[in-house]
Enzyme design. Structure first.
Site, PDB file in Angstrom:
ATOM      1  N   GLU A 106      47.142  37.263  40.572  1.00  0.00           N
ATOM      2  CA  GLU A 106      48.365  37.790  39.947  1.00  0.00           C
ATOM      3  C   GLU A 106      48.755  39.114  40.601  1.00  0.00           C
ATOM      4  O   GLU A 106      49.931  39.357  40.896  1.00  0.00           O
ATOM      5  CB  GLU A 106      48.129  37.982  38.440  1.00  0.00           C
ATOM      6  CG  GLU A 106      49.266  38.709  37.744  1.00  0.00           C
ATOM      7  CD  GLU A 106      49.266  38.600  36.226  1.00  0.00           C
ATOM      8  OE1 GLU A 106      48.486  37.783  35.682  1.00  0.00           O
ATOM      9  OE2 GLU A 106      50.036  39.325  35.584  1.00  0.00           O
ATOM     10  N   ARG A 107      47.769  39.952  40.868  1.00  0.00           N
ATOM     11  CA  ARG A 107      48.079  41.290  41.398  1.00  0.00           C
ATOM     12  C   ARG A 107      48.446  41.240  42.881  1.00  0.00           C
ATOM     13  O   ARG A 107      49.342  41.961  43.329  1.00  0.00           O
ATOM     14  CB  ARG A 107      46.904  42.236  41.102  1.00  0.00           C
ATOM     15  CG  ARG A 107      46.860  42.542  39.623  1.00  0.00           C
ATOM     16  CD  ARG A 107      45.650  43.270  39.124  1.00  0.00           C
ATOM     17  NE  ARG A 107      45.733  43.331  37.657  1.00  0.00           N
ATOM     18  CZ  ARG A 107      44.717  43.601  36.853  1.00  0.00           C
ATOM     19  NH1 ARG A 107      43.522  43.837  37.343  1.00  0.00           N
ATOM     20  NH2 ARG A 107      44.892  43.621  35.534  1.00  0.00           N
TER      21      ARG A 107
END
Ligand SMILES: Cc1cc2nc3c(=O)[nH]c(=O)nc-3n(C[C@H](O)[C@H](O)[C@H](O)COP(=O)(O)OP(=O)(O)OC[C@H]3O[C@@H](n4cnc5c(N)ncnc54)[C@H](O)[C@@H]3O)c2cc1C
Length: 392
Positions: free
Chosen positions: A247-248
Site C-alpha cells: 500500500e505504501r
C-alpha cells in the site's frame, strides 16, 4: 530500476484506457461523489491490468512489483486522485495478503473475480476508535460452530459503497493485541444487496477524493465460514503490516506522475499569463520554486524505485517504503500548494486541476498511516525510539 519495453507497453495500454474511458467522465463522477467502480474495473480487468503481480493461476500476470509501480505511476494521468486510489485499493491494498496467504478456495472465489474486474474489493482496517493505532480495533469475530460471527464497525472504507467483499482485520481471540487478530474475507453484497447484518451507516463526505466513495459500516452478527480466514489464525496483524508495504509503495509511486503534471500545468499557465510586462514564468522566484519542486519529485521517484528494487529482490522494505510514503505525503502538500499560488485567483477556484490536487493530495499525509506514524516507524528502525516489545 529501469523500465523495460514491457513496462512501457503496459503504461501505454493503461494511458489509452484512461484517456478514452476515464478522463472524459472524471468531472461528472467528481460531482456525483461516486464513480462506477464495476464498469471501470471490468474495463481494466479485460486489459489484464488488475492482476499484474498476481498469480497466473487466478488470472494474473505473475510479474514482479516493478510492474505495479509502473502502473501506479501511469494512474497519475487520471484527472483526480479518487479513481487512482480506488484502483490502488483493488490491486495493492485489499488483495496482496489474499494472493500470498489465502487458500486456493478463497483465491478462486475472491481473487480471480477481482483480477477479472467482476468483483470490487475493499480493505477494512480502520474503525471509529482506531486508525493510527491498528492494534486498538474492536471488531470481533466470534467462533460459532464452523463460522465466525462478526460484530463491529469499520470507518473510512474506500470503495465500500459498491464493494462485493472486504478483506477485514478483526479480533478472533482475547490474547495480546498483536497476536489476536485475523484477516477474514467478508462478502458484503450478493447480487448488489447487502448481506444479512451488514449496513452502510453513512457515506462520508470529504474535502477531496470526491469520486471515491468512503463509508462508515456496521456489522451486526454477520456470519461467514471460518474457512474464509486468510492464512493462520492470529497472524492478521502481521499479514496487514506486510500488506501495508505494498500500500505504501503504491501510494508513493502513484503520485510521481501526478505531481510532475501539476508542475507542468503550472509552467504552461505561468508562461502564458502576463504581469508587470512579463510572464509569471519570467520571474526568477517562480522559476526557482518550480525547479526545486521538480527536484523533490524526482528524489521521490529515486527513493520509490530503490524501495521497489529491494522489494523485488525479496528484502524487507519497511524502512524504504515508510520513507517513500512519508516523502509522498509531504510532497502532496508542498507541490500543489506552491503551484496553486502561481495561479493566483484561478488557483482558488473549485474546478481548477491544481486546486483539485491540493484537496485530493492532502489525504496522502493521513491515509494508509499518517506522516507521524511513518516517523514513528522510522524512529524505531533507527533505534531512537523503543519498540513496544522492549518496553518494561
Ligand atoms: C479518504 C480516506 C480513505 C480511507 N480509506 C481507508 C480504507 O480503505 N481502509 C481503511 O482501513 N482505512 C482507510 N482510511 C483510514 C486511514 O487509514 C486513517 O484515517 C488513518 O490511518 C488515520 O487514522 P485516524 O483517522 O483514526 O486518525 P488518528 O489515529 O485519530 O490520528 C489523528 C492524527 O494524530 C496524529 N498522530 C497519529 N499517530 C501519532 C504519533 N504516533 N505521534 C504523533 N502524532 C500522531 C496524526 O497527525 C494523525 O493524523 C481512509 C481515510 C480517509 C480519510
Amino acid at each position: 530500476m529501469q523500465f523495460t519495453h514491457e513496462h512501457r507497453e503496459i503504461q501505454k495500454t493503461l494511458k489509452r484506457y484512461i484517456d478514452e474511458q476515464i478522463n472524459p467522465y472524471v468531472d461528472e463522477w467528481e460531482a456525483a461523489e461516486m464513480f462506477p467502480a464495476h464498469e471501470v474495473f471490468k474495463g481494466l480487468g479485460r486489459l489484464g491490468l488488475l492482476g499484474l503481480t498476481k498469480p497466473e493461476a487466478y488470472g494474473g500476470m505473475g510479474l514482479d512489483y516493478s510492474y505495479s509501480v509502473a502502473m501506479a505511476e501511469t494512474l497519475g494521468h487520471i484527472h483526480c486522485g479518487g479513481i487512482p486510489m480506488a484502483i490502488g485499493v483493488q490491486t495493492d491494498m485489499c488483495t496482496p495478503a489474499l494472493a500470498r496467504h489465502g487458500s486456493d478456495e478463497l483465491r478462486a472465489q475472491f481473487l480471480a473475480p477481482a483480477i477479472a474486474g467482476d468483483m470490487v474489493g475493499c480493505i477494512g482496517v480502520s474503525e471509529p476508535g482506531a486508525g493510527s493505532d491498528v492494534s486498538a480495533i474492536r471488531t470481533y469475530a466470534r467462533k460459532d460452530g464452523d463460522d465466525y460471527v462478526i460484530t463491529g464497525q469499520k470507518m473510512w472504507i474506500t470503495n465500500s459503497l459498491q464493494a462485493d467483499w472486504m478483506c477485514m482485520l478483526a479480533n478472533t481471540s482475547d490474547g495480546p493485541a498483536h497476536r489476536n487478530k485475523s484477516l477474514i474475507m467478508v462478502p458484503l453484497r450478493e447480487n448488489g444487496k447487502p448481506v444479512k447484518g451488514f449496513e452502510v451507516g453513512q457515506k462520508i463526505r470529504k474535502i477531496g477524493m470526491n469520486s471515491s466513495d468512503t463509508g462508515l459500516l456496521f456489522f451486526d452478527e454477520v456470519r461467514v465460514p471460518q474457512r474464509y480466514r486468510i492464512g493462520e489464525e492470529g497472524a492478521g496483524f502481521l499479514y496487514q503490516m506486510q500488506q501495508f508495504q505494498e500500500e505504501r509503495l503504491w501510494a508513493a509511486a502513484s503520485c510521481i506522475e501526478s505531481l510532475n503534471l501539476c508542475i507542468q500545468w503550472t509552467i504552461d499557465y505561468a508562461q502564458g499569463r502576463e504581469i508587470f510586462g512579463a510572464t509569471i514564468a519570467d520571474q526568477q522566484w517562480v522559476q526557482f520554486k518550480l525547479a526545486e519542486l521538480k527536484t523533490e519529485v524526482e528524489s521521490l521517484r529515486a527513493l520509490t524505485y530503490l524501495a521497489c528494487e529491494h522489494y523485488v529482490a525479496g528484502q524487507d522494505v519497511t524502512e524504504w517504503a515508510t520513507m517513500a510514503k512519508l516523502k509522498a505525503g509531504r510532497l502532496n502538500r508542498l507541490v500543489p500548494d506552491t503551484c496553486l499560488q502561481f495561479w493566483g485567483g484561478m488557483g482558488y477556484t473549485w474546478d481548477n486541476r491544481v486546486s483539485r490536487m491540493f484537496r485530493d493530495g492532502r489525504l496522502a499525509s493521513i491515509g494508509g498511516g499518517a506522516d507521524e506514524v511513518m516517523l514513528g516507524i522510522l524512529s524505531k528502525i533507527m533505534g531512537i525510539a523503543q519498540r513496544p516489545d522492549h518496553r518494561a
